[in-house]
Design a protein around this motif. Structure first.
Motif, short mmCIF file in Angstrom:
data_model
loop_
_atom_site.label_atom_id
_atom_site.label_comp_id
_atom_site.label_asym_id
_atom_site.label_seq_id
_atom_site.Cartn_x
_atom_site.Cartn_y
_atom_site.Cartn_z
N TRP A 379 -18.16 -45.53 -27.66
CA TRP A 379 -19.57 -45.47 -27.27
C TRP A 379 -20.45 -45.07 -28.45
O TRP A 379 -19.98 -44.59 -29.47
CB TRP A 379 -19.76 -44.48 -26.12
CG TRP A 379 -19.43 -43.05 -26.41
CD1 TRP A 379 -20.29 -42.05 -26.79
CD2 TRP A 379 -18.14 -42.43 -26.34
NE1 TRP A 379 -19.62 -40.86 -26.96
CE2 TRP A 379 -18.30 -41.06 -26.69
CE3 TRP A 379 -16.86 -42.89 -26.03
CZ2 TRP A 379 -17.23 -40.17 -26.73
CZ3 TRP A 379 -15.80 -42.00 -26.06
CH2 TRP A 379 -15.98 -40.66 -26.41
N SER A 380 -21.76 -45.30 -28.26
CA SER A 380 -22.78 -44.88 -29.21
C SER A 380 -23.60 -43.75 -28.60
O SER A 380 -23.67 -43.61 -27.38
CB SER A 380 -23.72 -46.04 -29.56
OG SER A 380 -23.03 -47.07 -30.22
N GLY A 381 -24.24 -42.99 -29.45
CA GLY A 381 -25.12 -41.93 -28.98
C GLY A 381 -26.20 -41.66 -30.00
O GLY A 381 -25.97 -41.79 -31.20
N VAL A 382 -27.37 -41.29 -29.53
CA VAL A 382 -28.50 -40.98 -30.41
C VAL A 382 -28.59 -39.47 -30.62
O VAL A 382 -28.56 -38.70 -29.66
CB VAL A 382 -29.82 -41.52 -29.84
CG1 VAL A 382 -31.00 -40.98 -30.63
CG2 VAL A 382 -29.82 -43.03 -29.87
N MET A 383 -28.63 -39.06 -31.88
CA MET A 383 -28.84 -37.65 -32.21
C MET A 383 -30.13 -37.53 -33.01
O MET A 383 -30.69 -38.53 -33.46
CB MET A 383 -27.65 -37.12 -33.00
CG MET A 383 -27.29 -37.94 -34.21
SD MET A 383 -25.67 -37.48 -34.87
CE MET A 383 -25.15 -39.02 -35.60
N SER A 384 -30.58 -36.31 -33.19
CA SER A 384 -31.82 -36.11 -33.92
C SER A 384 -31.55 -35.80 -35.38
O SER A 384 -30.46 -35.34 -35.75
CB SER A 384 -32.62 -34.96 -33.32
OG SER A 384 -32.02 -33.73 -33.69
N SER A 385 -32.54 -36.04 -36.21
CA SER A 385 -32.55 -35.56 -37.58
C SER A 385 -33.88 -34.87 -37.81
O SER A 385 -34.93 -35.43 -37.52
CB SER A 385 -32.39 -36.72 -38.58
OG SER A 385 -31.11 -37.28 -38.51
N SER A 386 -33.83 -33.64 -38.30
CA SER A 386 -35.04 -32.91 -38.64
C SER A 386 -35.34 -33.12 -40.12
O SER A 386 -34.42 -33.19 -40.94
CB SER A 386 -34.83 -31.42 -38.36
OG SER A 386 -35.74 -30.64 -39.07
N ILE A 387 -36.60 -33.21 -40.45
CA ILE A 387 -36.98 -33.54 -41.82
C ILE A 387 -36.56 -32.46 -42.82
O ILE A 387 -36.36 -32.75 -44.01
CB ILE A 387 -38.50 -33.82 -41.92
CG1 ILE A 387 -38.81 -34.59 -43.20
CG2 ILE A 387 -39.30 -32.55 -41.78
CD1 ILE A 387 -40.15 -35.26 -43.21
N ASP A 388 -36.38 -31.21 -42.35
CA ASP A 388 -35.89 -30.16 -43.26
C ASP A 388 -34.50 -29.68 -42.86
O ASP A 388 -34.03 -28.65 -43.35
CB ASP A 388 -36.87 -29.00 -43.35
CG ASP A 388 -36.99 -28.20 -42.05
OD1 ASP A 388 -36.42 -28.63 -41.02
OD2 ASP A 388 -37.65 -27.14 -42.06
N GLU A 389 -33.85 -30.42 -41.94
CA GLU A 389 -32.46 -30.19 -41.53
C GLU A 389 -32.28 -28.97 -40.64
O GLU A 389 -31.14 -28.56 -40.38
CB GLU A 389 -31.53 -30.11 -42.75
CG GLU A 389 -31.58 -31.37 -43.61
CD GLU A 389 -30.71 -31.27 -44.86
OE1 GLU A 389 -29.88 -30.35 -44.94
OE2 GLU A 389 -30.87 -32.12 -45.75
N PHE A 390 -33.36 -28.40 -40.14
CA PHE A 390 -33.26 -27.26 -39.23
C PHE A 390 -34.06 -27.55 -37.96
O PHE A 390 -35.07 -28.26 -37.99
CB PHE A 390 -33.78 -25.99 -39.89
CG PHE A 390 -32.90 -25.49 -41.00
CD1 PHE A 390 -31.72 -24.83 -40.72
CD2 PHE A 390 -33.23 -25.72 -42.33
CE1 PHE A 390 -30.89 -24.39 -41.74
CE2 PHE A 390 -32.40 -25.28 -43.36
CZ PHE A 390 -31.23 -24.61 -43.06
N PRO A 391 -33.62 -26.99 -36.83
CA PRO A 391 -34.34 -27.24 -35.57
C PRO A 391 -35.69 -26.53 -35.52
O PRO A 391 -35.97 -25.63 -36.31
CB PRO A 391 -33.38 -26.68 -34.52
CG PRO A 391 -32.59 -25.63 -35.24
CD PRO A 391 -32.44 -26.13 -36.64
N PHE A 392 -36.50 -26.95 -34.56
CA PHE A 392 -37.80 -26.34 -34.31
C PHE A 392 -37.70 -25.58 -32.99
O PHE A 392 -37.58 -26.19 -31.92
CB PHE A 392 -38.89 -27.40 -34.23
CG PHE A 392 -39.09 -28.17 -35.50
CD1 PHE A 392 -39.96 -27.72 -36.47
CD2 PHE A 392 -38.39 -29.36 -35.73
CE1 PHE A 392 -40.15 -28.43 -37.66
CE2 PHE A 392 -38.57 -30.07 -36.91
CZ PHE A 392 -39.45 -29.60 -37.87
N ILE A 393 -37.78 -24.25 -33.05
CA ILE A 393 -37.59 -23.41 -31.87
C ILE A 393 -38.79 -22.50 -31.70
O ILE A 393 -39.10 -21.69 -32.59
CB ILE A 393 -36.32 -22.53 -32.00
CG1 ILE A 393 -35.11 -23.33 -32.47
CG2 ILE A 393 -36.05 -21.80 -30.69
CD1 ILE A 393 -34.63 -24.36 -31.50
#
Length: 496
Positions: A379-393
């Protein structure tokens, strides 16, 4: 408008679980009003709901929560990932220490490593550890080339130099320099050395469905599958936010955006900050207990495979990566949301993997997938990429009542649980509700500074040339595609 595709490839995690919550709706109609709307029903949304429950379980009244999911429940990235609860215990240390200093890098690593004990404590307390197939132990990074070994060994040694053998995290890491010993531990043909550290694994889909079941039983959660949110308003003068769906509008006091890659659908200011990318995995038939440790193979900083094996009665090996084949066409996965399609040649790649890569593999050649390719075998799956490689919390700047936890860059399993615990008090403050911190989170590290969503960070990152970063990523992967390890028989591009 950016929404996930309607008919994604079928994931083993989802198909084999056979959960009654898959297309669940708590009520026929949507409520007209609620305290909190959580957009997204994956790991982020489910743990947010769980923490809102735990922070208010002593209250006379708990918040009314409405969870809206565009597709089936947990049908996105969480239902499609690799199942590895695998912190970056050392491998990112040189890069992070250069950016944040030795102590800043260690802050991020400790937060990730804390997820191992947090998962164990939470799942045992709720009685779902066996159901979710939680297993803690050791994992490895296996160097499959001198280039990879130089990088992995350097990262370990730099961290050891800065923090010493007695450091909290470095005690959980060790290096295997003897090639024969490394092969024996990793079970990987061609391994020339390895770094080993603490990690875990879990059935992510079952974990999320179990949490949602618990919250629906103990708290006030209305769960709604196949209900896309098409727009959200700002807070009006009376404190209400309007959430629009094809099934009607809902008024709420707060909105939690738990949509990861899809955050910019409702928060356009994140359009150049959180991107989509497509990965792939497969489920391989295996003998019980054949794989001793979870792990990853590395040829360079791009090309890798990673795997776990599930406990009985499932026994399946879940393997992902396939980058030695995929790097020949970076556009097929970078900024690509086509999770309704298989990668050309990838099912055959995974079928060749066990016999080609695992020492003493007893299976047939080609190895059998656990299910038909399009029925959960691959299967395929979509993941995120953050522009600075860290999440936004945190709270979304200049958007009162809106909260975000997204951008986990394909590494959410050892980051999300304690990240959502950190925003639960902010959400409850926003609704005006009292809360008490549960003992379950009191001893764990605070949210790392690089994760925090601030106006300053937002403004700085909005100035970054996102197109240039994308083009550089494509060129970088195409350089890997020239390497010999990307041009063996199974890795050469296949025509469609």
């Amino acid at each position: 408008m950016v929404l996930p595709v309607d008919n994604p490839t079928k994931s083993y995690w989802i198909e084999a679980a056979k959960s009654s919550l898959r297309n669940f709706r708590s009520t026929v109609e949507l409520p007209k009003e609620t305290d909190v709307v959580i957009v997204g029903s994956g790991y982020t949304g489910a743990t947010t709901a769980y923490w809102l429950h735990r922070f208010t379980e002593r209250n006379h009244r708990q918040p009314c929560m409405l969870m809206l999911e565009a597709r089936d429940i947990c049908g996105g990235a969480t239902g499609r990932n690799g199942g590895q609860l695998r912190p970056h215990a050392y491998s990112r240390y040189p890069k992070w220490s250069e950016r944040f200093g030795p102590d800043g890098a260690l802050e991020v690593i400790k937060h990730e490593m804390a997820h191992l004990s947090a998962f164990k404590e939470l799942l045992n307390e709720e009685g779902i550890a066996e159901e979710a197939c939680l297993k803690l132990g050791e994992t490895f990074d296996a160097a499959m080339s001198e280039k990879a070994w130089t990088r992995l060994k350097h990262a370990y040694e730099i961290m050891l130099k800065d923090h010493g053998k007695e450091g909290d995290v470095i005690r959980d890491c060790r290096i295997i320099e003897d090639p024969q010993a490394a092969k024996s531990f990793t079970q990987m043909k061609g391994c020339i050395g390895a770094v080993v550290h603490a990690a875990g694994q879990v059935w992510p889909y079952k974990f999320v469905h179990a949490l949602l079941r618990i919250v629906m039983e103990k708290a006030r959660l209305n769960l709604q599958a196949n209900t896309a949110v098409v727009a959200v308003s700002e807070r009006d003068d009376n404190g209400w936010i309007t959430v629009k769906t094809p099934r009607g509008d809902v008024r709420t006091r707060t909105v939690v955006h738990a949509t990861n890659r899809w955050a910019s659908h409702l928060l356009p200011e994140f359009g150049n900050l959180i991107f989509g990318g497509r990965g792939t995995l497969a489920s391989i038939k295996a003998l019980e207990g054949f794989i001793k440790h979870t792990g990853a193979q590395h040829w360079d900083h791009v090309v890798n495979n990673y795997h776990i094996q599930l406990p009985p009665p499932y026994n399946a090996i879940i393997v992902g990566g396939g980058k030695s084949l995929l790097v020949h066409d970076p556009h097929s996965y970078i900024l690509n949301d086509s999770e309704d399609q298989q990668f050309v040649g990838i099912p055959e790649f995974y079928q060749s993997w066990p016999a080609a890569d695992i020492i003493d593999w007893p299976g047939e050649i080609p190895t059998k997938l656990n299910r038909c390719v399009n029925e959960g075998g691959c299967w395929s799956g979509v993941m995120s990429s953050s522009i600075d490689e860290f999440p936004f919390i945190g709270a979304v700047p200049n958007n009162d009542g809106h909260f975000l936890a997204a951008g986990f860059t394909g590494h959410g399993m050892p980051r999300i649980l304690l990240s959502t615990a950190s925003i639960a008090p902010l959400i409850l403050d926003s609704t005006g509700m009292k809360f008490t911190q549960p003992a379950l989170v009191a001893t764990y590290p605070p949210l790392p500074k690089p994760f925090k969503l601030t106006m300053r960070r937002l403004k700085q990152l909005q100035q970054v040339d996102a197109k240039a970063k994308y083009e550089a990523a494509v060129e970088n992967d195409l350089e890997s595609a020239k390497e010999a390890f990307c041009n063996d028989l199974r890795s050469r591009p296949k025509s469609s």
